[in-house]
Write a protein that holds these residues in place. Structure first.
Motif, PDB file in Angstrom:
ATOM      1  N   CYS A  35      12.752   5.729   4.097  1.00 47.90           N
ATOM      2  CA  CYS A  35      11.319   5.428   4.094  1.00 47.90           C
ATOM      3  C   CYS A  35      10.506   6.607   3.557  1.00 47.90           C
ATOM      4  O   CYS A  35       9.421   6.433   3.029  1.00 47.90           O
ATOM      5  CB  CYS A  35      10.839   5.040   5.478  1.00 47.90           C
ATOM      6  SG  CYS A  35      10.937   6.370   6.690  1.00 47.90           S
ATOM      7  N   TYR A  54       2.994  12.039   5.064  1.00 55.79           N
ATOM      8  CA  TYR A  54       3.910  11.119   5.724  1.00 55.79           C
ATOM      9  C   TYR A  54       4.921  11.892   6.556  1.00 55.79           C
ATOM     10  O   TYR A  54       6.099  11.970   6.229  1.00 55.79           O
ATOM     11  CB  TYR A  54       4.578  10.236   4.675  1.00 55.79           C
ATOM     12  CG  TYR A  54       5.133   8.939   5.206  1.00 55.79           C
ATOM     13  CD1 TYR A  54       4.376   8.112   6.024  1.00 55.79           C
ATOM     14  CD2 TYR A  54       6.412   8.536   4.879  1.00 55.79           C
ATOM     15  CE1 TYR A  54       4.886   6.923   6.499  1.00 55.79           C
ATOM     16  CE2 TYR A  54       6.931   7.335   5.349  1.00 55.79           C
ATOM     17  CZ  TYR A  54       6.160   6.541   6.161  1.00 55.79           C
ATOM     18  OH  TYR A  54       6.663   5.355   6.638  1.00 55.79           O
ATOM     19  N   TYR A  86       7.934   5.806   0.429  1.00 56.66           N
ATOM     20  CA  TYR A  86       6.609   6.442   0.363  1.00 56.66           C
ATOM     21  C   TYR A  86       6.306   6.959  -1.038  1.00 56.66           C
ATOM     22  O   TYR A  86       5.171   6.885  -1.503  1.00 56.66           O
ATOM     23  CB  TYR A  86       6.551   7.565   1.394  1.00 56.66           C
ATOM     24  CG  TYR A  86       5.265   8.349   1.437  1.00 56.66           C
ATOM     25  CD1 TYR A  86       4.076   7.766   1.865  1.00 56.66           C
ATOM     26  CD2 TYR A  86       5.241   9.692   1.100  1.00 56.66           C
ATOM     27  CE1 TYR A  86       2.899   8.500   1.923  1.00 56.66           C
ATOM     28  CE2 TYR A  86       4.071  10.430   1.169  1.00 56.66           C
ATOM     29  CZ  TYR A  86       2.895   9.826   1.580  1.00 56.66           C
ATOM     30  OH  TYR A  86       1.734  10.548   1.647  1.00 56.66           O
ATOM     31  N   GLN A 105       1.489   4.133  -0.675  1.00 60.30           N
ATOM     32  CA  GLN A 105       2.569   4.657  -1.503  1.00 60.30           C
ATOM     33  C   GLN A 105       1.999   5.562  -2.599  1.00 60.30           C
ATOM     34  O   GLN A 105       0.824   5.456  -2.966  1.00 60.30           O
ATOM     35  CB  GLN A 105       3.346   3.525  -2.178  1.00 60.30           C
ATOM     36  CG  GLN A 105       4.307   2.800  -1.285  1.00 60.30           C
ATOM     37  CD  GLN A 105       5.113   1.789  -2.077  1.00 60.30           C
ATOM     38  OE1 GLN A 105       4.567   0.894  -2.719  1.00 60.30           O
ATOM     39  NE2 GLN A 105       6.435   1.919  -2.016  1.00 60.30           N
TER      40      GLN A 105
END
Length: 193
Positions: A35, A54, A86, A105
């Motif tokens: 992720c 993130y 991401y 993103q």
């Protein structure tokens, strides 16, 4: 949303007590998987200079390392170069946002992506002391950096071979893909939203 990642009952000392009770002497924590979420507050930035947001606000890696040292357990980290949802990098190592970039993103070129990966991996190998073992998907691109910063660590995929499956079942087939899992190591996986 990184702000939702707030493990209120995090107890890395209990993790290490379990590692020791199992008879293992090494624990490997997933610092970043597909992720793209990081379990440490990185100083890396996006190509435009804005912060890489993130990640967790709590340095879970530092807590993990402190608990490992307190319990006499060797430690290391898993970091996936292969994929980052991401940062629009697919499992095959190509851009995954060719058609659509979702909210949150960041669509990086391969060069920008690898620049970001190198900064983050360098933090992992510089900021947490001597690592006993390193698991790095697609290690070839960062081998020189990894072994320059952690010359004594056992590192998958160069000094050891990746063994078995994500489910933890090693191959028992004879040949170059078969291998034995060291009884002294235990992988601790993590996931984030």
């Amino acid at each position: 949303d990184p702000s939702t990642f707030k493990p209120t009952a995090l107890n890395t000392s209990q993790w290490m007590e379990s590692v020791v009770a199992l008879g293992a002497s090494i624990a490997v924590l997933t610092a970043k998987h597909g992720c793209g979420f990081l379990l440490w507050p990185t100083k890396s930035t996006l190509p435009d200079g804005s912060p890489f947001k993130y990640h967790t606000q709590t340095d879970i890696l530092a807590e993990f390392v402190d608990a490992a040292k307190a319990n006499g357990v060797g430690y290391g980290f898993y970091y996936s170069i292969m994929k980052s949802f991401y940062l629009c990098h697919s499992f095959s190592g190509t851009n995954s946002c060719m058609d659509k970039v979702l909210p949150g993103q960041h669509n990086l070129t391969t060069e920008q992506y690898m620049d970001t990966v190198k900064v983050q991996a360098t933090e992992l190998w510089s900021d947490y002391g001597y690592e006993t073992e390193i698991w790095l998907d697609s290690a070839d691109t960062l081998n020189a950096t990894m072994f320059g910063l952690q010359p004594d660590a056992a590192a998958l995929q160069q000094t050891e071979r990746w063994c078995g499956t994500e489910g933890g079942h090693p191959s028992d087939a004879p040949g170059p893909r078969s291998c034995a899992i060291p009884s002294s190591s235990l992988a601790i996986a993590s996931s984030a939203s």
